[in-house]
Scaffold this motif. Structure first.
Motif, PDB file in Angstrom:
ATOM      1  N   ASP A  68      16.241  -3.645   7.875  1.00 46.23           N
ATOM      2  CA  ASP A  68      16.739  -3.060   8.658  1.00 46.23           C
ATOM      3  C   ASP A  68      17.565  -1.609   7.832  1.00 46.23           C
ATOM      4  N   THR A  69      17.928  -1.464   6.337  1.00 42.43           N
ATOM      5  CA  THR A  69      17.872  -0.405   6.106  1.00 42.43           C
ATOM      6  C   THR A  69      16.469   0.634   5.492  1.00 42.43           C
ATOM      7  N   ALA A  70      16.479   0.883   6.295  1.00 46.32           N
ATOM      8  CA  ALA A  70      15.174   2.269   6.445  1.00 46.32           C
ATOM      9  C   ALA A  70      14.360   3.124   5.336  1.00 46.32           C
ATOM     10  N   ARG A  71      15.342   2.831   4.400  1.00 46.22           N
ATOM     11  CA  ARG A  71      14.986   3.117   2.708  1.00 46.22           C
ATOM     12  C   ARG A  71      14.226   2.397   2.118  1.00 46.22           C
ATOM     13  N   PHE A  72      14.619   1.121   2.354  1.00 46.34           N
ATOM     14  CA  PHE A  72      14.130   0.423   1.536  1.00 46.34           C
ATOM     15  C   PHE A  72      12.166   0.390   1.665  1.00 46.34           C
ATOM     16  N   GLU A  73      12.168   0.527   2.566  1.00 43.40           N
ATOM     17  CA  GLU A  73      10.363   0.180   3.049  1.00 43.40           C
ATOM     18  C   GLU A  73       9.755   2.184   2.685  1.00 43.40           C
ATOM     19  N   LYS A  74      10.615   2.421   2.934  1.00 47.62           N
ATOM     20  CA  LYS A  74       9.959   4.259   4.029  1.00 47.62           C
ATOM     21  C   LYS A  74       9.918   4.772   2.187  1.00 47.62           C
ATOM     22  N   PHE A  75      11.036   4.719   1.331  1.00 47.85           N
ATOM     23  CA  PHE A  75      11.350   4.894   0.145  1.00 47.85           C
ATOM     24  C   PHE A  75      11.294   4.423  -1.285  1.00 47.85           C
ATOM     25  N   ASP A  76      12.170   3.563  -1.606  1.00 47.57           N
ATOM     26  CA  ASP A  76      12.581   2.681  -2.267  1.00 47.57           C
ATOM     27  C   ASP A  76      11.115   1.982  -2.984  1.00 47.57           C
ATOM     28  N   TYR A  77      10.229   0.926  -2.370  1.00 53.16           N
ATOM     29  CA  TYR A  77       9.197   0.244  -2.695  1.00 53.16           C
ATOM     30  C   TYR A  77       8.495   1.501  -3.343  1.00 53.16           C
ATOM     31  N   PRO A  78       7.818   3.003  -2.368  1.00 54.70           N
ATOM     32  CA  PRO A  78       6.780   2.815  -2.877  1.00 54.70           C
ATOM     33  C   PRO A  78       6.748   4.571  -3.739  1.00 54.70           C
ATOM     34  N   LEU A  79       8.569   4.849  -4.395  1.00 52.83           N
ATOM     35  CA  LEU A  79       8.453   5.404  -5.392  1.00 52.83           C
ATOM     36  C   LEU A  79       8.140   4.213  -6.456  1.00 52.83           C
ATOM     37  N   ILE A  80       8.819   3.027  -6.309  1.00 50.86           N
ATOM     38  CA  ILE A  80       8.763   2.091  -7.266  1.00 50.86           C
ATOM     39  C   ILE A  80       7.175   2.212  -8.198  1.00 50.86           C
ATOM     40  N   LYS A  81       6.807   1.605  -6.554  1.00 48.29           N
ATOM     41  CA  LYS A  81       4.946   1.763  -7.539  1.00 48.29           C
ATOM     42  C   LYS A  81       4.654   2.955  -7.850  1.00 48.29           C
ATOM     43  N   GLN A  82       4.789   4.285  -7.410  1.00 49.74           N
ATOM     44  CA  GLN A  82       4.231   5.316  -7.908  1.00 49.74           C
ATOM     45  C   GLN A  82       4.557   5.738  -9.424  1.00 49.74           C
ATOM     46  N   ARG A  83       5.800   5.186  -9.658  1.00 50.67           N
ATOM     47  CA  ARG A  83       6.471   5.628 -10.962  1.00 50.67           C
ATOM     48  C   ARG A  83       5.866   4.469 -11.901  1.00 50.67           C
ATOM     49  N   VAL A  84       5.368   3.031 -11.511  1.00 52.84           N
ATOM     50  CA  VAL A  84       5.580   2.588 -12.597  1.00 52.84           C
ATOM     51  C   VAL A  84       3.799   2.325 -12.514  1.00 52.84           C
ATOM     52  N   ALA A  85       2.261   2.169 -11.396  1.00 56.89           N
ATOM     53  CA  ALA A  85       1.259   3.148 -11.978  1.00 56.89           C
ATOM     54  C   ALA A  85       1.286   4.641 -12.620  1.00 56.89           C
ATOM     55  N   ALA A  86       2.368   5.592 -12.775  1.00 54.08           N
ATOM     56  CA  ALA A  86       2.546   6.712 -13.913  1.00 54.08           C
ATOM     57  C   ALA A  86       2.679   6.448 -14.709  1.00 54.08           C
ATOM     58  N   LEU A  87       3.678   5.377 -15.275  1.00 56.19           N
ATOM     59  CA  LEU A  87       3.898   5.134 -16.798  1.00 56.19           C
ATOM     60  C   LEU A  87       2.914   4.409 -17.200  1.00 56.19           C
ATOM     61  N   THR A  88       1.524   3.651 -16.048  1.00 55.89           N
ATOM     62  CA  THR A  88       1.288   2.358 -17.005  1.00 55.89           C
ATOM     63  C   THR A  88      -0.326   2.952 -16.696  1.00 55.89           C
ATOM     64  N   HIS A  89      -0.619   4.678 -16.550  1.00 56.04           N
ATOM     65  CA  HIS A  89      -2.379   5.172 -16.588  1.00 56.04           C
ATOM     66  C   HIS A  89      -2.452   3.962 -15.398  1.00 56.04           C
ATOM     67  N   ASP A  90      -1.849   4.227 -14.809  1.00 55.73           N
ATOM     68  CA  ASP A  90      -2.369   3.117 -13.384  1.00 55.73           C
ATOM     69  C   ASP A  90      -2.668   1.689 -13.653  1.00 55.73           C
ATOM     70  N   LYS A  91      -2.492   1.319 -15.071  1.00 58.00           N
ATOM     71  CA  LYS A  91      -2.761  -0.380 -14.793  1.00 58.00           C
ATOM     72  C   LYS A  91      -1.935  -1.446 -14.267  1.00 58.00           C
ATOM     73  N   GLY A  92      -0.474  -0.178 -14.476  1.00 57.53           N
ATOM     74  CA  GLY A  92       0.548  -1.308 -13.351  1.00 57.53           C
ATOM     75  C   GLY A  92       0.737  -1.506 -12.391  1.00 57.53           C
ATOM     76  N   LYS A  93       1.059  -2.908 -12.172  1.00 59.85           N
ATOM     77  CA  LYS A  93       1.583  -3.151 -10.153  1.00 59.85           C
ATOM     78  C   LYS A  93       2.987  -3.473  -9.850  1.00 59.85           C
ATOM     79  N   VAL A  94       2.949  -3.155  -8.812  1.00 61.65           N
ATOM     80  CA  VAL A  94       4.334  -3.722  -8.310  1.00 61.65           C
ATOM     81  C   VAL A  94       3.604  -4.949  -7.344  1.00 61.65           C
ATOM     82  N   ARG A  95       4.025  -6.578  -7.585  1.00 62.69           N
ATOM     83  CA  ARG A  95       4.396  -7.565  -6.522  1.00 62.69           C
ATOM     84  C   ARG A  95       5.379  -7.537  -5.601  1.00 62.69           C
ATOM     85  N   TYR A  96       5.887  -6.859  -4.345  1.00 65.81           N
ATOM     86  CA  TYR A  96       6.747  -6.815  -3.417  1.00 65.81           C
ATOM     87  C   TYR A  96       7.154  -8.118  -2.352  1.00 65.81           C
TER      88      TYR A  96
END
Length: 363
Positions: free
Chosen positions: A46-74
């Motif tokens: 119901d809170t639009a930000r969680f799926e539209k922003f928080d999850y994608p941003l966390i996923k992007q940052r984890v990938a950037a910090l781990t040279h695209d080797k890290g992943k997010v299980r959501y």
């Protein structure tokens, strides 16, 4: 959406040199390299930000910090305590390296947090302070959120504030942030307005807020409601719909929080007074950095991210990061959500809102 859309000082951590988190000579020997799995548990859709922003941003940052080797299980709990407990158990069974959890119910999640601790999996409370042995907490200054909302109502009512009746539509009592929002709001509202009715809203459900607003209208009278304190944007939309359905001719000031797109459009159109903009970019990207540095055992970098400290009912002095907030009104849309790349003018100024956008110079 660009990950590092703003160049403010506050973004230096989120937009820093990617290798800096993983390669500092000041750190202890990392526990892990780039092969990191971050478990992310978010509370509702119901809170639009969680799926539209928080999850994608966390996923992007984890990938950037781990040279695209890290992943997010959501996983998203859909506002169900039982579902989130099951999802947490699945994260532990999958042996994720760290869990970021935004709890549906802060108290109910404590046993799962303890099980993660027993399994050697660190847990970082995200956006809402969870109970149990968490390793860190990242959110916003939630009392300040309430203060900003309460102040907006008093300012909107002006010289009539002292005799004006308002309705308070608070969040879910199972969410520890609710008490902090309320405390902050009351610090601005008590003694300055007449609080005619106050409601807690189960699971932050817009339908529950709408039903409670209808009760308030019957009790106080539609014309006697001078303003509505709404703790978030989802409820604000339902409240505004209820007021329209009841035949309001001039919309009273209604607050919000989260800077949902429809809320920003309501602000442009003059139907919602304000919302609280909490930088998704800052919160999400720094949460990803906290998770990665914790897994890597980089104590110095982790401590630099968690310089604040908060207490929960079960734990004292939790290392924390509290991200600043901004009152978003029609006057600063350009310098907040547009500047930070959350929305474009095109996103906001659809055909339905084109005239309203033109009237405030948003183009």
């Amino acid at each position: 959406m660009p990950l590092c859309a703003s160049a403010s000082a506050l973004l230096l951590s989120a937009c820093g040199v990617i290798d800096g988190v993983g390669g500092s000579s000041s750190s202890a020997t990392p526990k892990k390299g780039d092969d990191i799995t971050v478990g992310l548990l978010l509370p509702d859709t119901d809170t639009a930000r969680f799926e539209k922003f928080d999850y994608p941003l966390i996923k992007q940052r984890v990938a950037a910090l781990t040279h695209d080797k890290g992943k997010v299980r959501y996983a998203n709990a859909g506002a169900s305590v039982a579902t989130q407990s099951k999802q947490f158990a699945q994260m532990i069974a999958a042996k994720v390296d760290v869990v970021l959890v935004d709890a549906v119910d802060a108290k109910a999640i404590a046993p799962a947090v303890q099980k993660a601790k027993d399994a050697g999996i660190p847990v970082i409370a995200y956006d809402r302070l969870a109970e149990g042995p968490i390793d860190a907490y990242i959110s916003h200054d939630n009392e300040l959120v309430g203060e900003v909302q309460g102040r907006a109502i008093v300012e909107a009512l002006g010289s009539k504030a002292a005799t004006s009746k308002i309705v308070m539509m608070n969040g879910d009592p199972g969410d520890p942030n609710t008490a902090r929002f309320k405390e902050g709001a009351l610090s601005e509202l008590k003694g300055r307005v007449v609080i005619a009715k106050s409601y807690d809203t189960e699971k932050w459900l817009p339908s529950a807020a709408k039903a409670n607003l209808s009760k308030a209208v019957k009790s106080i009278g539609l014309d006697n409601i001078a303003a509505v304190y709404s703790a978030n944007d989802g409820m604000a939309g339902a409240i505004i719909d209820a007021l329209k359905d009841d035949g309001v001719t001039k919309m009273p000031p209604v607050t919000g929080q989260d800077a949902n797109l429809d809320a920003v459009q309501r602000i442009v159109a003059g139907r919602q007074q304000m919302t609280v903009y909490k930088s998704f970019l800052l919160e999400a990207t720094n949460a990803a950095e906290m998770a990665v540095t914790k897994v890597r055992g980089q104590a110095i970098e982790f401590d630099a991210l968690a310089e604040d400290s908060v207490d929960s009912p079960t734990q004292k002095d939790i290392p924390s990061m509290l991200v600043p907030v901004v009152a978003l009104t029609k006057d600063n849309i350009k310098s907040t959500v547009i500047k930070d790349g959350v929305y474009t003018v095109k996103d906001i100024c659809t055909a339905q809102y084109a005239a309203d956008c033109a009237a405030i110079g948003l183009k």
